[in-house]
Design an enzyme around this catalytic site. Structure first.
Site, PDB file in Angstrom:
ATOM      1  CG  ASP A   1      -9.073   1.145 -11.062  1.00 59.14           C
ATOM      2  OD1 ASP A   1      -9.836   1.999 -11.535  1.00 59.14           O
ATOM      3  OD2 ASP A   1      -8.816   1.059  -9.850  1.00 59.14           O
TER       4      ASP A   1
ATOM      5  CG  ASN B   1      -6.381  -2.000   0.981  1.00 58.96           C
ATOM      6  OD1 ASN B   1      -6.311  -1.012   0.238  1.00 58.96           O
ATOM      7  ND2 ASN B   1      -6.630  -3.213   0.530  1.00 58.96           N
TER       8      ASN B   1
ATOM      9  CG  HIS C   1      -6.531  -0.106  -2.996  1.00 55.76           C
ATOM     10  ND1 HIS C   1      -7.393  -1.171  -2.853  1.00 55.76           N
ATOM     11  CD2 HIS C   1      -7.329   0.953  -3.316  1.00 55.76           C
ATOM     12  CE1 HIS C   1      -8.622  -0.760  -3.103  1.00 55.76           C
ATOM     13  NE2 HIS C   1      -8.612   0.513  -3.382  1.00 55.76           N
TER      14      HIS C   1
ATOM     15  CD  GLU D   1      -6.637  -4.716  -3.093  1.00 51.87           C
ATOM     16  OE1 GLU D   1      -6.371  -3.695  -2.441  1.00 51.87           O
ATOM     17  OE2 GLU D   1      -7.766  -5.255  -3.090  1.00 51.87           O
TER      18      GLU D   1
END
Ligand code: GLP
Length: 263
Positions: A67, A137, A139, A144
């Site tokens: 990413d 979270n 990810h 996400e």
């Protein structure tokens, strides 16, 4: 699924480096998927040491990063381009033409660009070993919560929680990117082997959910339960909420005994 529990971040990085180096020595033209984030720092430091002291050869390697932030120039100190060059590439003999990192400076035609990134992975023959970190979270990459579990490389809007986590690394008052280009969950699941690293108590919930919870788009790392060859390397704090420690330890011991090549 294999779970390797290590006392701290240092030893976690060394274990990951041992696995990566073993894969590189077995296949010098390994296609290696790379991740950024503080958890990967001890891994890269150890790989750099192995290159220097043990002649670990990166010259045949082809790399694909997971990413990149959208809107940061490659030379910005928080860009993943900068991170990778600073912590790994400039210290080893990987060929610049074999390095692939999503281009966060594009300003349009995102779908076309992301398709071309997927095509480059396919043209290289797919990813042999994919390194991952995990977000608070749950990810992986920047997939996400609520990301499609079949998603491919694409532009992704970041959650407020992720933006707040990232803010800590940016200068006070500086604009923190709200979007990123990330490999999708579907892309990640196609890697032949996956190695996920997690360190610290802030990752304990997401690690427990990813490994022992239901497969859900609310914790995208849980999609790895569908992967046939995934190894989690976690430190004590990140593994603190797991319930089946004894079982993981037995699996590891017997795997080492019966099929040492898997490690
Ligand atoms: C970012 C990256 C993830 C990485 C995560 C963890 O969100 N997009 O790929 O896993 O950071 O970072 P850290 O290791 O610093 O906690």
């Amino acid at each position: 699924m294999l779970l390797i529990l290590k006392p701290d971040k240092e030893q976690l990085g060394h274990e990951a480096a041992r696995i990566v180096a073993h894969a590189v020595r077995r296949n010098p033209s390994l296609r290696l998927g790379l991740a950024t984030g503080s958890t990967t720092l001890t891994l890269y430091k150890e790989l750099v040491r192995m290159h220097r002291d043990e002649a670990l050869d990166f010259s045949g390697l082809v790399t694909f990063n997971l990413d990149e932030y959208l809107g940061l120039p490659a030379n910005h100190s928080e860009s993943f381009h900068y991170f990778m060059h600073e912590h790994l590439f400039r210290h080893v003999n990987v060929k610049p033409e074999n390095i692939h990192i999503p281009d966060g400076t594009i300003t349009g035609n995102y779908d076309t660009y992301c398709c071309s990134y997927e095509q480059a992975i396919r043209d290289a023959g797919g990813i042999d070993l994919q390194i991952l970190g995990i977000g608070r979270n749950g990810h992986i990459g920047f997939n996400e919560p609520t990301s499609s579990l079949g998603s491919r490389t694409r532009l992704k809007v970041l959650t407020k929680e992720t933006i707040d986590d990232n803010r800590k690394s940016f200068a006070p008052g500086e604009k923190v990117p709200e979007c990123a280009i990330t490999m999708g969950i579907g892309t990640i699941l196609e890697a032949k082997r996956v190695l996920l690293l997690a360190s610290g108590s802030s990752k304990a919930t997401s690690i427990a959910q990813a490994i022992e919870g239901p497969v859900t788009a609310s914790v995208t790392a849980s999609a790895l339960q569908h992967h046939p060859d995934v190894t989690f390397i976690v430190d004590q704090q990140a593994g603190a909420q797991l319930r089946h420690h004894d079982y993981y330890a037995r699996v590891l011991r017997l795997t080492a005994e019966l099929t040492p090549d898997r490690l």
